[in-house]
Design a protein around this motif. Structure first.
Motif, short mmCIF file in Angstrom:
data_model
loop_
_atom_site.label_atom_id
_atom_site.label_comp_id
_atom_site.label_asym_id
_atom_site.label_seq_id
_atom_site.Cartn_x
_atom_site.Cartn_y
_atom_site.Cartn_z
N ASP A 139 44.07 7.66 -7.06
CA ASP A 139 43.23 8.72 -7.64
C ASP A 139 41.75 8.41 -7.41
O ASP A 139 40.96 9.31 -7.10
N LYS A 140 41.40 7.15 -7.54
CA LYS A 140 40.01 6.73 -7.31
C LYS A 140 39.61 6.97 -5.85
O LYS A 140 38.51 7.46 -5.57
N ALA B 286 39.08 10.68 -5.35
CA ALA B 286 37.85 11.10 -6.03
C ALA B 286 36.60 10.68 -5.26
O ALA B 286 35.60 11.40 -5.24
N THR C 172 42.83 11.38 3.99
CA THR C 172 43.40 12.25 2.95
C THR C 172 44.91 12.39 3.09
O THR C 172 45.63 12.43 2.09
#
Length: 652
Positions: free
Chosen positions: A464-465, A468, A474
């Motif tokens: 998640d980091k 973000a 990706t």
């Protein structure tokens, strides 16, 4: 910077092109200063006396180089021997002692080389410097040149716009030095000085001098429209600003500068090419391909456009075939382009053509020994082949070249992970995060380590980091998160992430397998076989794909007690284990399949092997408990079930 540019603009740069015996010259207009530039590296590189000195030094080094190579080869052999399992008693200490002594021998050879070269190299350099200075002075006097500015540029055209050369110039200007940014051919006297020096050297050596015909340039040049000149000046300045921004890794600024250059000169193919590169660095792969294609349409000989488009195809579209085609076109234009060989090697690595990948990356390093990317990708190829000695040697080169690069430690951590050295992997990743806490890909690698250990909560936090922070990987990020969600039982989230990965990379087989895995774990069987077959069509060597299909056949057998399905399951699961002996799920499900065939010995052997590879995976213990229960071993089944519950409690 402004002071430097103004200083250059104040000089009237002009070198007369009349032949050496032309003594009839017009009187110099008052206030005119004649300025020329000279590439000292080119002069040294073409001066026969310098080449002779270089050859003499190389001859001196032949013997110590052979000695050093012998020692290095022995060290590699001993290091490889240390990697072997079940070494005889005392062998480890013996190899380590040999390596330690060999390192001392290498240091002594290095000191010997320094002693041999030291004084002779100094004397040669002083002699050559005096010769070159005399040549410049004589030529400048003859041509009535008032000022000669020395500069340095690589002799190979393909190296001019690469980062090391660009960075060197930027540092020189930042420190107050003057660097020629544009020079007309008639203002550069490098070749003329080299020719003069070689004539003198040949005459002194009593060798026949081959005279070349002297060509004169036309004295009067056609007039240039001021508006066009102004726009080209703007375009050139903006282009250089864009390249400087790229060197600083400021893709946003680079795109703005190249856009300005294109507005001033819409026919500038190179501006489109480099804007494409900036888009690629920013992760805008479609825009990168569009810009590079425009550059090629404007100028089919713009080598950089093929290379930058190849990078976008390779990194963004996962289309290694198109990347290879573009690199081959670039190499037809510039056969010694290191970046083209790097992309070509990386693309073949993506297709798992290991031999070609290694060969092309070696060629890139031959042309550019400081190419960090080539060392890094070659390290990954070596690791994929299980040659960790060479993989770590390449990563040591990378870290030596760029000791502050956080991603270098992250990559070495990934290779430690591949080798199974979890503690070393985490140590490298921790160091990478200390160097650059905002680098997303470091968290991405660490998330894989955590998920492999069964620490899904920490793995999810790290991925998640990474997302973000805007990771450029990706597709990989969504794949990793999909797998973590599946292991945590969040199947809808797992399917959503797999769908996103497939949308971004429709030719990446793993996305389809992750979606199939999530559906299988959720007991939604529609589309599972279709996804698996699609993945194996894209990549026939994916162990995970055969594991999933074997699991699917096993499910079909359980639903209808179909022996044919059970045999297909075992065949696919054996293929998975053969392709990847560390694939714990392949071992586990093959154990389940052998249990269905009532071959308990093989089943327990597979369960035990799966636990060795993944000791904190509760599903292995649960499946082994099921077999124990069916065989009437209730105590063993209870122990396995309790172990599974304990692991799940810790993971919450």
């Amino acid at each position: 910077m402004k002071r430097i540019i103004l200083g250059l603009l104040c000089c009237a740069i002009f070198v007369p092109a009349s032949p050496a015996n032309d003594t009839k010259r017009e009187p110099m207009p008052e206030g005119v200063t004649r300025v020329a530039v000279c590439n000292i590296g080119l002069v040294f590189g073409k001066y026969h006396k310098a080449l002779k000195f270089k050859h003499e030094l190389e001859e001196m080094l032949v013997r110590p180089k052979k000695e050093a190579k012998k020692v290095i080869d022995e060290m590699e052999a001993w290091s490889k021997a240390l990697q072997q399992k079940d070494l005889p008693p005392g062998a480890k200490e013996e190899y380590e002692d040999k390596i330690r002594v060999a390192k001392q021998n290498l240091e002594e050879i290095e000191r010997k080389i320094k002693r041999m070269l030291g004084k002779k190299a100094e004397d040669n350099l002083v002699t050559l410097w005096k010769d070159v200075q005399r040549g410049i002075r004589v030529y400048a006097t003859e041509k009535r040149i008032d000022i000669v500015l020395g500069y340095g540029d690589p002799m190979q055209k393909e190296l001019l716009d690469l980062f090391p050369n660009v960075n060197r110039k930027m540092q020189a200007m930042d420190q107050g030095g003057t660097v020629p940014l544009f020079v007309t051919p008639r203002a550069d006297i490098s070749q003329a000085v080299a020719d003069w020096l070689n004539r003198r050297y040949l005459e002194s050596s009593n060798r026949p001098v081959q005279k070349k015909p002297v060509f004169t340039r036309p004295v009067n040049a056609p007039p240039v429209f001021l508006g066009l000149a102004a726009s080209l000046h703007v375009a050139g300045a903006a282009f250089q600003d864009g390249k400087s921004a790229l060197a600083r890794k400021d893709s946003v600024r680079a795109i703005a500068c190249f856009t300005k250059a294109i507005a001033a000169n819409p026919r500038c193919a190179r501006a489109y090419s480099y804007r494409g590169r900036a888009h690629e660095k920013k992760g805008n792969f479609d825009k990168a391909i569009t810009d590079c294609t425009t550059a090629i349409e404007l100028d089919p000989k713009e080598t950089s456009a093929y290379i930058h488009r190849a990078t976008a195809y390779r990194r963004g579209k996962l289309d290694d075939d198109k990347a290879i085609a573009d690199c081959e076109k670039a190499l037809k234009l510039e056969p010694r382009n290191a970046e083209a060989f790097f992309n070509l090697g990386s693309a073949h690595a993506g297709k798992r053509n290991h031999d070609k990948g290694l060969a092309y990356l070696a060629k890139a390093l031959e042309l550019d020994p400081g190419h960090v990317g080539a060392y890094s990708n070659r390290a990954l190829l070596y690791a994929d082949q299980g040659d960790f000695t060479r993989a770590f040697a390449d990563m040591d080169h990378v870290i030596h070249i760029d000791p502050q690069g956080a991603l270098n430690y992250a990559l070495r951590g990934a290779i430690h992970l591949e080798q199974g050295n979890i503690d070393k992997a985490l140590a490298d990743l921790a160091h990478a995060i200390r160097l650059d806490p905002a680098e997303p890909d470091t968290y991405l690698v660490r998330s894989v380590i955590y998920s492999n250990r069964g620490d899904y909560r920490f793995g999810l936090a790290d991925v998640d980091k990474a997302i973000a922070l805007g990771t450029k990987k990706t597709i990989k990020a969504y794949q990793i998160r999909s797998n973590i969600h599946t292991e945590r039982g969040d199947f809808d989230k797992a399917v959503a992430d797999a769908n996103k990965a497939i949308e971004l990379g429709p030719k990446d087989a793993l996305g389809y397998l992750l979606r199939a895995n999530a559906h299988a774990r959720k007991n939604v069987h529609v589309g599972i076989k279709r996804d698996i077959d699609k993945a194996l069509d894209l990549d026939s060597e994916l162990a995970f794909g055969y594991m999933l299909r074997g699991q699917w056949y096993l499910l079909k057998h359980r639903m209808k007690a179909n022996p044919e399905m059970l045999d297909k399951a075992i065949t696919d699961l054996e293929t998975a284990v053969k392709l990847d002996p560390t694939e714990w799920q392949g071992r586990m499900w093959r154990g389940v399949a052998y249990g269905e065939k009532e071959d308990a010995k093989k089943a327990f052997a597979d369960f035990d092997a799966a636990i060795r590879h993944r000791p904190n995976q509760p599903r292995i213990y649960e499946n082994r408990a099921d077999l124990h229960r069916r065989l009437g071993n209730d105590k063993a089944a209870d122990d396995d079930e309790e172990k599974a519950r304990e692991i799940r409690r810790k993971a919450i």
